[in-house]
Design a protein around this motif. Structure first.
Motif, PDB file in Angstrom:
ATOM      1  N   VAL A 187       0.835  -1.202   0.000  1.00  0.00           N
ATOM      2  CA  VAL A 187       0.000   0.000   0.000  1.00  0.00           C
ATOM      3  C   VAL A 187       0.871   1.253   0.000  1.00  0.00           C
ATOM      4  O   VAL A 187       0.615   2.217  -0.734  1.00  0.00           O
ATOM      5  CB  VAL A 187      -0.952  -0.025   1.217  1.00  0.00           C
ATOM      6  CG1 VAL A 187      -1.663   1.307   1.359  1.00  0.00           C
ATOM      7  CG2 VAL A 187      -1.977  -1.140   1.072  1.00  0.00           C
ATOM      8  N   CYS A 188       1.915   1.266   0.819  1.00  0.00           N
ATOM      9  CA  CYS A 188       2.827   2.426   0.837  1.00  0.00           C
ATOM     10  C   CYS A 188       3.474   2.645  -0.519  1.00  0.00           C
ATOM     11  O   CYS A 188       3.627   3.787  -0.979  1.00  0.00           O
ATOM     12  CB  CYS A 188       3.891   2.227   1.916  1.00  0.00           C
ATOM     13  SG  CYS A 188       3.251   2.265   3.614  1.00  0.00           S
ATOM     14  N   ALA A 189       3.899   1.553  -1.175  1.00  0.00           N
ATOM     15  CA  ALA A 189       4.521   1.690  -2.485  1.00  0.00           C
ATOM     16  C   ALA A 189       3.542   2.265  -3.499  1.00  0.00           C
ATOM     17  O   ALA A 189       3.893   3.136  -4.310  1.00  0.00           O
ATOM     18  CB  ALA A 189       5.039   0.329  -2.961  1.00  0.00           C
ATOM     19  N   ALA A 236       6.182  -7.217  -2.861  1.00  0.00           N
ATOM     20  CA  ALA A 236       5.857  -5.985  -2.150  1.00  0.00           C
ATOM     21  C   ALA A 236       7.113  -5.176  -1.849  1.00  0.00           C
ATOM     22  O   ALA A 236       7.135  -3.945  -1.988  1.00  0.00           O
ATOM     23  CB  ALA A 236       5.113  -6.323  -0.851  1.00  0.00           C
ATOM     24  N   LEU A 237       8.190  -5.865  -1.441  1.00  0.00           N
ATOM     25  CA  LEU A 237       9.433  -5.157  -1.138  1.00  0.00           C
ATOM     26  C   LEU A 237      10.024  -4.516  -2.396  1.00  0.00           C
ATOM     27  O   LEU A 237      10.536  -3.391  -2.359  1.00  0.00           O
ATOM     28  CB  LEU A 237      10.435  -6.133  -0.515  1.00  0.00           C
ATOM     29  CG  LEU A 237      11.771  -5.532  -0.062  1.00  0.00           C
ATOM     30  CD1 LEU A 237      11.535  -4.465   0.997  1.00  0.00           C
ATOM     31  CD2 LEU A 237      12.691  -6.623   0.475  1.00  0.00           C
ATOM     32  N   LEU A 238       9.973  -5.216  -3.533  1.00  0.00           N
ATOM     33  CA  LEU A 238      10.463  -4.650  -4.787  1.00  0.00           C
ATOM     34  C   LEU A 238       9.664  -3.413  -5.175  1.00  0.00           C
ATOM     35  O   LEU A 238      10.230  -2.398  -5.625  1.00  0.00           O
ATOM     36  CB  LEU A 238      10.381  -5.703  -5.894  1.00  0.00           C
ATOM     37  CG  LEU A 238      10.773  -5.240  -7.299  1.00  0.00           C
ATOM     38  CD1 LEU A 238      12.220  -4.766  -7.323  1.00  0.00           C
ATOM     39  CD2 LEU A 238      10.548  -6.348  -8.323  1.00  0.00           C
ATOM     40  N   ALA A 239       8.345  -3.457  -4.985  1.00  0.00           N
ATOM     41  CA  ALA A 239       7.516  -2.290  -5.300  1.00  0.00           C
ATOM     42  C   ALA A 239       7.894  -1.103  -4.419  1.00  0.00           C
ATOM     43  O   ALA A 239       7.934   0.046  -4.884  1.00  0.00           O
ATOM     44  CB  ALA A 239       6.042  -2.641  -5.117  1.00  0.00           C
ATOM     45  N   LEU A 240       8.220  -1.360  -3.157  1.00  0.00           N
ATOM     46  CA  LEU A 240       8.627  -0.272  -2.271  1.00  0.00           C
ATOM     47  C   LEU A 240       9.961   0.327  -2.712  1.00  0.00           C
ATOM     48  O   LEU A 240      10.136   1.554  -2.683  1.00  0.00           O
ATOM     49  CB  LEU A 240       8.718  -0.782  -0.830  1.00  0.00           C
ATOM     50  CG  LEU A 240       9.125   0.261   0.219  1.00  0.00           C
ATOM     51  CD1 LEU A 240       8.086   1.372   0.271  1.00  0.00           C
ATOM     52  CD2 LEU A 240       9.290  -0.386   1.592  1.00  0.00           C
ATOM     53  N   VAL A 266      11.168   0.418  -5.776  1.00  0.00           N
ATOM     54  CA  VAL A 266      10.883   1.210  -6.979  1.00  0.00           C
ATOM     55  C   VAL A 266      10.240   2.537  -6.604  1.00  0.00           C
ATOM     56  O   VAL A 266      10.559   3.598  -7.168  1.00  0.00           O
ATOM     57  CB  VAL A 266       9.987   0.408  -7.942  1.00  0.00           C
ATOM     58  CG1 VAL A 266       9.536   1.280  -9.112  1.00  0.00           C
ATOM     59  CG2 VAL A 266      10.731  -0.816  -8.456  1.00  0.00           C
ATOM     60  N   ALA A 267       9.329   2.518  -5.616  1.00  0.00           N
ATOM     61  CA  ALA A 267       8.675   3.747  -5.200  1.00  0.00           C
ATOM     62  C   ALA A 267       9.661   4.721  -4.563  1.00  0.00           C
ATOM     63  O   ALA A 267       9.582   5.934  -4.773  1.00  0.00           O
ATOM     64  CB  ALA A 267       7.550   3.410  -4.216  1.00  0.00           C
ATOM     65  N   VAL A 268      10.621   4.204  -3.790  1.00  0.00           N
ATOM     66  CA  VAL A 268      11.616   5.073  -3.170  1.00  0.00           C
ATOM     67  C   VAL A 268      12.502   5.720  -4.238  1.00  0.00           C
ATOM     68  O   VAL A 268      12.875   6.898  -4.131  1.00  0.00           O
ATOM     69  CB  VAL A 268      12.456   4.283  -2.153  1.00  0.00           C
ATOM     70  CG1 VAL A 268      13.639   5.105  -1.676  1.00  0.00           C
ATOM     71  CG2 VAL A 268      11.600   3.865  -0.971  1.00  0.00           C
TER      72      VAL A 268
END
Length: 881
Positions: free
Chosen positions: A46-48, A161-165, A167-169
């Motif tokens: 969700v954060c990502a 989920a960790l990969l999406a985060l 990428v978002a960072v």
């Protein structure tokens, strides 16, 4: 484990307090991860999504639906995790730590003696057992927790989920997550909180620069030309508007109050957002400068004409490619003799510039490596211009440099004459009659020694007759002109390099004539003349040895190469010192001593001849025969690999003729002529000596050969033919492996193991060829060649060890007892002749050759016109080496 008041147990646990606490903390972490991994996976996802601004791309209803579903899922996972989580106790930590210790000493220390309490012997045995367990427990360490979740998360959702985060960072912003509070069904919340905006500036992809978040920028900043500006307005339509002067748009301009604006930056200007929370920026458009190139000093040319021209190139965002163009500087040509005629029109020479495989291409220095010795403009003035381009197809050129086109030089007078007439013939077809007259003049009634062999003289006469026939029938076409030029080139190389065996015989004949003159009391003038003849013959022999060693530089991994280099270096010094000593003795009138020194010189050359015969023919030394057989197998495997690689090129480049791709040089050094390609039409099988194939070529006319075959004929049945030859080569290797000399030690075992690996790799290549899988076959063939080199190196070490343990065998048989000790007649180490790679690999020539090969691979990998499969193969070579 029952509670115990055992004093020993409590003392041990007290000493193990720190590892016990770490083990207990690991248990807590292990159970937290197993119970709550779904919860934190949902939270991270969700954060990502919020940081990437995905909620701005979807309708409000879908966003809030997903938000409710995510909240319920998080609540459900939290409740489920809380129910599954079980706080670990101190006893569980003790059992976890005791479980990894041999004999479970902690559990033993907590036990009590149940029987035999009144027996002295039983008590003593129990105390000894307790003491042993106490000592074993003293070495207890903290147990690492098992945090693996592969069984509970077989699809790796937590990693997604960790990969999406991540990428978002990297590409998102934390501020985007705040805009979700402004979203509500019907946009009521957005209207209540007032209008707002956000924007991004995305530089062109070729700049590889990050995107700029407009909300974070100050009043003035710069951006590359062509950057895309995107603005979005939220809230009441019309509350915000945009004004800009950076795009230069005059037509089809959308309304300034549109909720979404998009345009490119093409010039300096301003960007202003009017309305609540509006801002204004001054934007400087950074133009994309054209690339630059310059020709550096330090041109190097090898003896065979290969040039190495350094150059520098730069661009603000990286050079994408470039070419080097050689144009004939006609105004600089000395128009005499055969160059007085008007030259035939020829296209400029265009070569692709090598680019760095890794690293920054914004500013770099590279070296252009090419051999243009056979070009018609060799040694003529040319203008070299470098042209480089960037990703926007902007080009930049270097300042033209006038230079003589680097090429091979010929020092033999007859070879130099042939090359000059070849140049005149290629300069203009109108020179044909003049060339024929010059060739007939220089070859008429030749003096002894002008031609090094009858073969060379006959080849010249054949070329001359063909040329005169074409002139008489007025049939000198471009094709026949090129054929004759190639035949003249081959003749000049033969005249220049000659035959190493003939050079050795001429040196021996000069020795005998000098010795005979000294015995017969010849005059000082006669002896001086014969001494100079001997010196010239020796120099010619050493020169040909040096050139042969350089031409065979691609065999640096083989023991024969090391022997040739070692022999040439020491022979040059030893023979020159010996001849200087002989001349000094003769000048002093000490003819007896000079005669004795000359006899020693003759003995040295006889030993050299015997040693070379053993190296070239194998002699009666089984180890040397095995080394030569493996070297021949390695050459055959290299030829098969080259041919498979060319077939792969032809699959992806159907317009190219078989084996004629520019820059595709095999072992023979011609365009597309690898060892097997040049032998295919002659029926030569793997393992057959090359000399057998060459004898069939002598009957051909110059300029004729396998190159005249049609591409269809070469491709017919090619895959099957390659697989059959690969199978024959594998069987030959198996025969050689079974016939290896009985050498022991670790080196011998390594040699057998390496050859076994080579056989398995050849078998894999054979299967791939039968399945028409050329990339897989090339990989397996490369493995086979690496294993063969390892096997030859290990076998050489094993033979060296045997020669040390049995000094009466091998090369020592050709020495004079007591004269040279641990060295052969030329002063070389016996270990070197036995194949010790330690003395060879340390030579700088090995590193020079390795550097040349690496430069050539880099040059070819920088040629973007080559097929993708070839470029991928070259990059894998660079990754490996």
């Amino acid at each position: 484990m029952a509670q115990s008041d055992n004093t020993t147990f409590n003392k041990v646990i007290q000493r193990l307090k720190r590892p016990l606490m770490l083990t207990w903390a690991g248990l807590i972490a292990e159970r937290l991860v197993r119970a709550f991994w779904p919860l934190w996976s949902v939270v991270i996802a969700v954060c990502a999504a919020l940081m990437l601004g995905l909620h701005d791309l979807a309708p409000v209803e879908i966003v809030w639906t997903l938000a409710i579903v995510s909240g319920l899922a998080a609540l459900g996972f939290a409740v489920h995790g809380a129910r599954r989580f079980d706080w670990p106790s101190r006893e569980e930590a003790i059992r976890r730590m005791d479980g990894v210790l041999p004999g479970h000493p902690l559990a033993t220390l907590a036990d009590r003696q149940a029987i035999g309490g009144g027996d002295t012997g039983s008590q003593a045995l129990w105390r000894a057992h307790i003491a042993r367990m106490e000592a074993r427990a003293a070495g207890a360490k903290a147990v690492e927790p098992d945090l693996r979740l592969s069984r509970r998360d077989p699809f790796g959702l937590r990693y997604v989920a960790l990969l999406a985060l991540v990428v978002a960072v990297l590409f998102g912003s934390v501020w985007r997550a705040g805009t979700v509070s402004q979203m509500a069904p019907g946009s009521g919340a957005a209207l209540a909180s007032g209008p707002t905006w956000e924007g991004w500036i995305e530089p062109p992809a070729y700049t590889e620069l990050p995107s700029l978040y407009l909300n974070d920028q100050d009043g003035a900043f710069s951006a590359p030309e062509g950057s895309l500006v995107t603005l979005r307005f939220y809230g009441e339509v019309g509350a915000l508007s945009m004004t800009e002067t950076v795009s230069g748009r005059t037509e089809d301009v959308p309304p300034a109050t549109d909720t979404e604006q998009s345009f490119e930056i093409t010039q300096d200007g301003t960007l202003r957002i009017d309305g609540p929370g509006g801002e204004e920026w001054t934007i400087t458009a950074l133009p994309d400068a054209p690339p630059e190139a310059s020709i550096s000093e330090g041109l190097e040319v090898t003896f065979d004409g290969q040039m190495s021209q350094p150059f520098a190139a730069s661009d603000d965002h990286g050079v994408a490619g470039g070419t080097a163009t050689f144009e004939l500087a006609l105004d600089e040509v000395d128009r005499r003799h055969g160059l007085t005629a008007e030259p035939d029109a020829r296209e400029p020479i265009v070569l692709d510039l090598p680019l760095p495989i890794t690293g920054d291409r914004a500013d770099f220095t590279e070296t252009l490596i090419e051999n243009l010795s056979e070009h018609p403009w060799a040694h003529l003035p040319v203008r070299l211009t470098l042209t480089v381009r960037d990703e926007r197809d902007q080009t930049g050129q270097s300042a033209p440099v006038v230079m003589d086109l680097p090429a091979r030089r010929f020092f033999d007078p007859m070879a130099a004459s042939v090359i000059e007439q070849r140049r005149d013939l290629l300069w203009a077809k109108s020179n044909a009659r003049r060339v024929s007259q010059m060739l007939r003049a220089v070859s008429h009634n030749p003096e002894d020694g002008l031609f090094k062999s009858e073969t060379a003289y006959l080849k010249l006469r054949v070329i001359l007759r063909r040329l005169e026939t074409f002139i008489d029938h007025d049939s000198l076409t471009d094709e026949t002109q090129e054929d004759l030029a190639q035949a003249l080139w081959d003749l000049a190389v033969l005249l220049e390099d000659g035959d190493i065996g003939d050079a050795l015989e001429r040196m021996r004949a000069a020795q005998e004539r000098l010795s005979e003159a000294m015995r017969n009391g010849a005059s000082e003038e006669e002896i001086a003349r014969l001494m100079q003849e001997l010196r010239d013959a020796t120099q010619d022999y050493l020169r040909q040895k040096s050139q042969m060693a350089q031409r065979e530089g691609d065999q640096a991994d083989e023991p024969d190469r090391g022997q040739s280099e070692n022999m040439q270096t020491l022979t040059d010094q030893d023979l020159q010192d010996m001849m200087d000593r002989i001349q000094e003795l003769m000048e002093q009138g000490r003819f007896a001593e000079a005669q004795q020194a000359l006899e020693e010189f003759q003995q040295m050359m006889e030993n050299l001849r015997v040693t070379e015969g053993q190296q070239g023919q194998g002699g009666d030394n089984p180890g040397q025969q095995a080394m030569e057989g493996l070297a021949e197998t390695l050459r055959d495997q290299q030829g098969l690999s080259d041919e498979a690689f060319r077939d792969l090129q032809e699959q992806f480049n159907p317009g190219a003729q078989a084996g004629e791709s520019q820059g595709n040089e095999g072992r023979n050094g011609g365009q597309g002529q690898g060892q097997q390609h040049s032998q295919q039409g002659q029926g030569q099988q793997p393992g057959q000596q090359q000399g057998q194939g060459q004898g069939q070529q002598q009957g051909q006319q110059p300029g004729q050969g396998q190159g005249n075959q049609s591409a269809e004929g070469q491709q017919g049945g090619q895959a099957g033919n390659l697989s059959e030859r690969q199978e024959a080569l594998r069987r030959e290797l198996e025969r050689q492996r079974q016939g290896l000399p009985n050498v022991g030690g670790q080196a011998g075992e390594d040699a057998r193991e390496a050859l076994d690996r080579a056989g398995r790799a050849m078998e894999g290549a054979e299967e791939a060829l039968r399945g028409d899988d050329l990339p897989e076959a090339i990989d397996r063939q490369a493995e086979a060649m690496d294993a063969l080199r390892d096997g030859m190196r290990s076998l050489g070490e094993a033979l060296a060890e045997n020669s040390q343990s049995q000094p009466g065998q091998g090369q020592a048989q050709s020495q004079t007892p007591g004269q040279f000790g641990e060295q052969d007649p030329l002063g070389r180490s016996q270990r070197g002749l036995a194949g010790d790679q330690g003395e060879f690999t340390a030579r700088e020539d090995v590193y020079r050759r390795a550097g040349e090969l690496l430069d050539e691979i880099r040059r070819r990998s920088g040629d973007t016109a080559r097929p993708d499969v070839e470029l991928d193969y070259l990059r894998r070579l660079l990754d490996r080496f």
